[in-house]
Motif scaffolding. Structure first.
Motif, short mmCIF file in Angstrom:
data_model
loop_
_atom_site.label_atom_id
_atom_site.label_comp_id
_atom_site.label_asym_id
_atom_site.label_seq_id
_atom_site.Cartn_x
_atom_site.Cartn_y
_atom_site.Cartn_z
N CYS A 1 3.35 5.40 -3.47
CA CYS A 1 3.97 6.69 -3.12
C CYS A 1 5.24 6.93 -3.93
N GLU B 1 0.80 -1.23 0.00
CA GLU B 1 0.00 0.00 0.00
C GLU B 1 0.83 1.28 0.00
N THR C 1 -2.26 4.19 5.39
CA THR C 1 -1.46 4.27 4.15
C THR C 1 -2.16 5.16 3.13
N ALA C 2 -3.51 5.10 3.09
CA ALA C 2 -4.25 5.94 2.14
C ALA C 2 -4.09 7.42 2.52
N THR D 1 -0.64 8.54 1.44
CA THR D 1 -0.56 8.67 -0.02
C THR D 1 -1.28 9.94 -0.49
N ALA D 2 -2.46 10.17 0.07
CA ALA D 2 -3.23 11.36 -0.34
C ALA D 2 -2.52 12.63 0.09
N SER E 1 -5.01 0.34 6.30
CA SER E 1 -5.27 0.90 4.98
C SER E 1 -5.63 2.38 5.06
N ARG E 2 -6.35 2.74 6.13
CA ARG E 2 -6.67 4.18 6.27
C ARG E 2 -5.40 4.99 6.48
N SER F 1 0.40 13.32 -2.04
CA SER F 1 0.03 13.67 -3.42
C SER F 1 -0.18 15.18 -3.54
#
Ligand code: PLP
Length: 414
Positions: A337, A333, A401-402, A405-406, A398-399, A409
């Motif tokens: 990145c 996950e 890593t998300a 990533t967000a 997952s929350r 970004s």
């Protein structure tokens, strides 16, 4: 901002307002204002079973009723005896003499003192320097600042007042091992010990090295009759995928330091554990050969009860299996990145996921975006990392890593 607190690593005039926490549970931090954050760093790598584990809470409560504290000078107690015996059984080789203290820094101070006095007690007066490595971090006290990375370790201001040790480049290949061995040839006569964080240099920059680096260092130390100290304050208790990082190299250090996850993140406790031959250098009829150290709250019974309960959980539940699952999920996950313009590198070792940034970025802006996304992650310098509780569930990870990533970004230069 509160008018009386002085916060760690903070310019109090300009620092972001700290968040006030009301309670914690599992991998969740509940703030005073009702917001709930998923904790990605397990409170500086301590809360390996998540917060408020009922088994640890029950054991500490029982101990609280019986004896919250008693001095350790001339007295001992079952929780400390049990814990020392269990650590000795879990650690490799004959690492079986446990000296308790109350924080990671102090456990390293004790290790430095032990190694230095080891030589003095054997009649060798010149071996009073340590070899430590660039990128290393071992604490914030005066003694440990002297063995941190001189530039990256936050302590460059103090360079003039610290004891002088040798800070070397970590040897990672044939050529650098040859350079390191040549250095030891010249300096071993004044060196008490080599000190390293095994497999992962944490607070100095989350840098990883191969297990073979440690076996080569063990061999070099043996060849030159120098002690080897492993600082497992961060890596101990499953963080790198094995209970202790040194297991992956198949080596036994002469002294090992443990803290952080020792009590499952419940309260401060640390241990400096010595091999038999180190302890034997202090075993003497001469009182001046004793180790002259003794923190007031050494082996605090509540902390020992928490640590014993934490070890119960490592025995009963598959924490190392959970670390392996976390490693796979982090690798999968965080990998996207790598394509982001603000990202230099992505790496995973055990339950440690690291995204290294191209400097400089607006760290405060990044922190705000992460909190707004409902996660607690504390990037430092060019490092955004995750070291969650080993019990974290897949959806919560997952929350995290998300969110990273967000946030990356939309990260711009500082
Ligand atoms: N050693 C290592 C490897 C650490 O990571 C730390 C803290 O991050 C320390 C020592 C110091 O521990 P403490 O903050 O408990 O004094």
């Amino acid at each position: 901002m509160d008018d009386h607190l002085w916060l760690p690593y903070s310019q109090m005039k300009t620092a972001m307002k700290p968040l006030r926490v009301a309670s914690t549970s599992g991998s969740r931090i509940t703030l005073d204002d009702g917001r709930v954050l998923i904790d990605g760093i397990a409170s500086w790598w301590t809360a390996c079973h998540g917060y408020n584990h009922p088994h640890i809470a029950a054991c500490v409560s029982r101990q609280l009723a019986a004896m919250p504290h008693v001095m350790f000078g001339g007295l001992t107690h079952a929780p400390a005896e049990q814990l020392a015996a269990r650590l000795a059984a879990l650690l490799p080789g004959d690492l079986d003499r446990v000296f308790f203290s109350d924080s990671g820094s102090v456990s390293v101070e004790v290790a430095i003192k032990m190694a230095t006095q080891y030589w003095l007690n054997r009649g060798v007066r010149d071996r009073h320097r340590l070899i430590a490595f660039h990128g290393g971090y071992h604490g914030d006290t005066l003694g440990t600042m002297a063995v941190c990375d001189p530039e990256e370790g936050m302590h460059s201001l103090f360079a003039g007042v610290l004891p002088r040790h040798h800070l070397c480049r970590l040897p990672t290949d044939e050529a650098s091992h040859a350079v390191f061995d040549a250095f030891l040839d010249r300096h071993a006569h004044e060196v008490a010990a080599i000190l390293i964080e095994p497999l992962v240099q944490g607070a100095g920059g989350m840098r990883f090295h191969a297990a073979s680096v440690l076996s080569r260092l063990r061999a070099s130390a043996d060849r030159h009759g120098v002690l080897l100290i492993l600082d497992e304050v961060f890596t101990g208790f499953g963080r790198t995928g094995t209970l202790f990082a040194c297991e992956q190299a198949g080596i036994v250090p002469d002294i090992i330091t443990l803290s952080k996850a020792l009590t499952g993140g419940t309260m401060g406790l640390a241990a400096t554990v010595a091999r038999r031959h180190v302890f034997e250098a202090f075993w003497n009829d001469d009182p001046s050969a004793a180790l002259m150290h003794g923190p007031t709250f050494m082996a605090n019974p509540l902390a020992c009860a928490a640590a014993n309960a934490s070890l119960d959980l490592f025995e009963r539940e598959d924490r190392l299996g959970q670390a392996a699952v976390i490693a796979d999920q982090l690798a999968a996950e965080l990998e996207p990145c790598r394509a982001l313009p603000s990202v230099l590198d992505v790496r995973v070792r055990g339950a440690i996921g690291v995204v290294q940034l191209t400097l400089p970025v607006d760290l405060d802006g990044l922190k705000r975006r992460l909190v707004a996304a409902g996660v607690w992650v504390r990037p430092f310098r060019d490092i955004v990392y995750l070291t969650p509780a080993l019990t974290i569930d897949t959806a919560s990870l997952s929350r995290l890593t998300a969110a990273i990533t967000a946030a990356l970004s939309s990260t711009s230069a500082a």
